[in-house]
Design a protein around this motif. Structure first.
Motif, PDB file in Angstrom:
ATOM      1  N   GLN A 175       5.265  16.768 -25.220  1.00 29.35           N
ATOM      2  CA  GLN A 175       3.887  16.824 -25.705  1.00 29.35           C
ATOM      3  C   GLN A 175       3.731  16.006 -26.971  1.00 29.35           C
ATOM      4  O   GLN A 175       2.726  15.360 -27.208  1.00 29.35           O
ATOM      5  CB  GLN A 175       3.446  18.251 -26.048  1.00 29.35           C
ATOM      6  N   ASN A 176       4.773  16.088 -27.812  1.00 28.66           N
ATOM      7  CA  ASN A 176       4.701  15.382 -29.067  1.00 28.66           C
ATOM      8  C   ASN A 176       4.517  13.890 -28.851  1.00 28.66           C
ATOM      9  O   ASN A 176       3.736  13.254 -29.530  1.00 28.66           O
ATOM     10  CB  ASN A 176       5.973  15.612 -29.856  1.00 28.66           C
ATOM     11  N   SER A 177       5.239  13.333 -27.884  1.00 24.86           N
ATOM     12  CA  SER A 177       5.118  11.909 -27.616  1.00 24.86           C
ATOM     13  C   SER A 177       3.664  11.541 -27.363  1.00 24.86           C
ATOM     14  O   SER A 177       3.179  10.512 -27.835  1.00 24.86           O
ATOM     15  CB  SER A 177       5.964  11.538 -26.399  1.00 24.86           C
ATOM     16  N   GLU A 178       2.974  12.389 -26.622  1.00 22.40           N
ATOM     17  CA  GLU A 178       1.558  12.124 -26.360  1.00 22.40           C
ATOM     18  C   GLU A 178       0.737  12.124 -27.637  1.00 22.40           C
ATOM     19  O   GLU A 178       0.038  11.167 -27.952  1.00 22.40           O
ATOM     20  CB  GLU A 178       0.984  13.165 -25.394  1.00 22.40           C
ATOM     21  N   LYS A 179       0.839  13.225 -28.382  1.00 24.01           N
ATOM     22  CA  LYS A 179       0.095  13.316 -29.637  1.00 24.01           C
ATOM     23  C   LYS A 179       0.419  12.137 -30.522  1.00 24.01           C
ATOM     24  O   LYS A 179      -0.452  11.512 -31.115  1.00 24.01           O
ATOM     25  CB  LYS A 179       0.502  14.585 -30.407  1.00 24.01           C
ATOM     26  N   PHE A 180       1.699  11.843 -30.613  1.00 28.71           N
ATOM     27  CA  PHE A 180       2.174  10.790 -31.475  1.00 28.71           C
ATOM     28  C   PHE A 180       1.592   9.448 -31.029  1.00 28.71           C
ATOM     29  O   PHE A 180       1.058   8.695 -31.833  1.00 28.71           O
ATOM     30  CB  PHE A 180       3.689  10.746 -31.415  1.00 28.71           C
ATOM     31  N   ALA A 181       1.689   9.162 -29.750  1.00 26.33           N
ATOM     32  CA  ALA A 181       1.183   7.903 -29.200  1.00 26.33           C
ATOM     33  C   ALA A 181      -0.294   7.756 -29.537  1.00 26.33           C
ATOM     34  O   ALA A 181      -0.749   6.689 -29.937  1.00 26.33           O
ATOM     35  CB  ALA A 181       1.405   7.866 -27.703  1.00 26.33           C
ATOM     36  N   HIS A 182      -1.029   8.848 -29.402  1.00 33.89           N
ATOM     37  CA  HIS A 182      -2.450   8.809 -29.699  1.00 33.89           C
ATOM     38  C   HIS A 182      -2.705   8.388 -31.134  1.00 33.89           C
ATOM     39  O   HIS A 182      -3.544   7.541 -31.419  1.00 33.89           O
ATOM     40  CB  HIS A 182      -3.068  10.188 -29.430  1.00 33.89           C
ATOM     41  N   LEU A 183      -1.937   8.994 -32.052  1.00 33.13           N
ATOM     42  CA  LEU A 183      -2.119   8.675 -33.460  1.00 33.13           C
ATOM     43  C   LEU A 183      -1.757   7.229 -33.766  1.00 33.13           C
ATOM     44  O   LEU A 183      -2.309   6.612 -34.666  1.00 33.13           O
ATOM     45  CB  LEU A 183      -1.248   9.595 -34.314  1.00 33.13           C
ATOM     46  N   PHE A 184      -0.819   6.692 -32.969  1.00 30.35           N
ATOM     47  CA  PHE A 184      -0.345   5.358 -33.275  1.00 30.35           C
ATOM     48  C   PHE A 184      -1.092   4.255 -32.544  1.00 30.35           C
ATOM     49  O   PHE A 184      -0.795   3.090 -32.721  1.00 30.35           O
ATOM     50  CB  PHE A 184       1.163   5.270 -33.022  1.00 30.35           C
ATOM     51  N   GLU A 185      -2.038   4.660 -31.711  1.00 29.74           N
ATOM     52  CA  GLU A 185      -2.828   3.642 -31.027  1.00 29.74           C
ATOM     53  C   GLU A 185      -3.559   2.758 -32.030  1.00 29.74           C
ATOM     54  O   GLU A 185      -3.677   1.549 -31.846  1.00 29.74           O
ATOM     55  CB  GLU A 185      -3.846   4.294 -30.084  1.00 29.74           C
ATOM     56  N   GLY A 186      -4.039   3.387 -33.086  1.00 33.53           N
ATOM     57  CA  GLY A 186      -4.710   2.635 -34.130  1.00 33.53           C
ATOM     58  C   GLY A 186      -3.795   1.575 -34.713  1.00 33.53           C
ATOM     59  O   GLY A 186      -4.184   0.420 -34.865  1.00 33.53           O
ATOM     60  N   ALA A 187      -2.565   1.987 -35.004  1.00 32.51           N
ATOM     61  CA  ALA A 187      -1.594   1.056 -35.566  1.00 32.51           C
ATOM     62  C   ALA A 187      -1.300  -0.061 -34.576  1.00 32.51           C
ATOM     63  O   ALA A 187      -1.189  -1.232 -34.948  1.00 32.51           O
ATOM     64  CB  ALA A 187      -0.318   1.792 -35.922  1.00 32.51           C
ATOM     65  N   MET A 188      -1.210   0.314 -33.310  1.00 36.86           N
ATOM     66  CA  MET A 188      -0.980  -0.671 -32.247  1.00 36.86           C
ATOM     67  C   MET A 188      -2.085  -1.714 -32.240  1.00 36.86           C
ATOM     68  O   MET A 188      -1.824  -2.910 -32.122  1.00 36.86           O
ATOM     69  CB  MET A 188      -0.962   0.025 -30.884  1.00 36.86           C
ATOM     70  N   GLU A 189      -3.301  -1.251 -32.385  1.00 40.09           N
ATOM     71  CA  GLU A 189      -4.436  -2.169 -32.368  1.00 40.09           C
ATOM     72  C   GLU A 189      -4.364  -3.119 -33.567  1.00 40.09           C
ATOM     73  O   GLU A 189      -4.697  -4.300 -33.450  1.00 40.09           O
ATOM     74  CB  GLU A 189      -5.728  -1.363 -32.400  1.00 40.09           C
ATOM     75  N   THR A 190      -3.920  -2.567 -34.696  1.00 40.56           N
ATOM     76  CA  THR A 190      -3.752  -3.408 -35.884  1.00 40.56           C
ATOM     77  C   THR A 190      -2.760  -4.533 -35.603  1.00 40.56           C
ATOM     78  O   THR A 190      -3.011  -5.701 -35.899  1.00 40.56           O
ATOM     79  CB  THR A 190      -3.243  -2.554 -37.068  1.00 40.56           C
TER      80      THR A 190
END
Lengths: 152, 152
Positions: free
Chosen positions: A102-117
């Motif tokens: 589950q954490n991977s999901e939450k984490f991925a979500h939070l890092f999508e912004g960074a990915m976009e950067t």
DNA sequence: ACGCCGTTTCTTAGTCGCTAAGATGTTGAA
DNA sequence: TTCAACATCTTAGCGACTAAGAAACGGCGT
């Protein structure tokens, strides 16, 4: 091996310092959004970046915390559902810290912004230029890591 | 505006994460060698990177600490000789935090190692390549900063 | 000039997390 | 089996942070 002019060096040092400050800010922002302390997020990051599950003691070494503090860190991360304690079947003294899916999901979500950067930046460069940037990143990490993990 | 393949994006995300972790580690290492806490070092860094002297309240905003906590931070930094309290002559409620000159020396000494790291990396690139790297660094900082300081 | 409110920093009480040291449970070898 | 080494957890004490209020100051209106 080209000589590096002083003014170039100083500008790059400034970039490094600016990135450094932004990074520290970013980490505490992420921690806040995950509902854990900066220390806890740092340990979780260690656990996620490792190949296999880490032991509590190894986390203490890597994070520079005492074993007692790590007990508390794992308690909180476990209560928040980010990790799970699993006793090592081969050595039951050890506690393996497993990152829950589950954490991977939450984490991925939070890092999508960074990915976009990252994407916004990379889109400004051609594939050939990106190869050079990749060489730069790898080299920086290698040299930086060497400096961090070798005794002065 | 080139499209960025997923595998390239993922590798760069990994570089960012690795750099991020190394940076956080580096910061606590520096703080340790300066004999102050990571929080204190972060505030000192803020004060050093600003154009003019910052007020206590501004440090609280920038660092995300309460004003009470900043009082403690400045107390410790002042006792350690890194900064000095100066009352703003135009508004005597305010306390300006001035970085003392000695600190610049100590700081520079600690950062010589980092400077050498930067140089070791840059020496592997031609002047033309360094121009590209400079563009990359500037752009990364701009985009990163924009993401950090704009409301979601 | 005076009163009053907003602002800025400092103080205090309470809480939380960290360290250090010892307790508990486990391993591996004599 | 017994014992020393090891890994984690527990506990006591300490230091830093938050929240709320105190103290000092500025600037406005009257």
């Amino acid at each position: 091996m080209a000589e590096v002019p002083t003014d170039v060096l100083e500008r790059f040092a400034w970039y490094a310092r600016e990135m450094s400050a932004l990074t520290v800010m970013f980490h505490s922002r992420v921690a806040e959004q995950m509902g854990v302390s900066a220390t806890d997020e740092k340990c979780l990051d260690l656990a996620m970046r490792a190949d296999g599950p880490l032991t509590a003691g190894r986390i203490a070494e890597l994070s520079g915390l005492s074993t007692g503090a790590v007990t508390g860190v794992i308690d909180r991360l476990e209560r928040a559902g980010y990790v799970r304690r699993v006793r090592d079947p081969h050595d039951r003294r050890k506690v393996l810290v497993e990152v829950t899916p589950q954490n991977s999901e939450k984490f991925a979500h939070l890092f999508e912004g960074a990915m976009e950067t990252v994407e916004r930046v990379l889109s400004q460069f051609t594939p050939e230029e990106r190869d050079l940037l990749e060489r730069y990143n790898k080299l920086t990490i290698d040299v930086f890591r060497e400096r961090m993990f070798t005794p002065d």
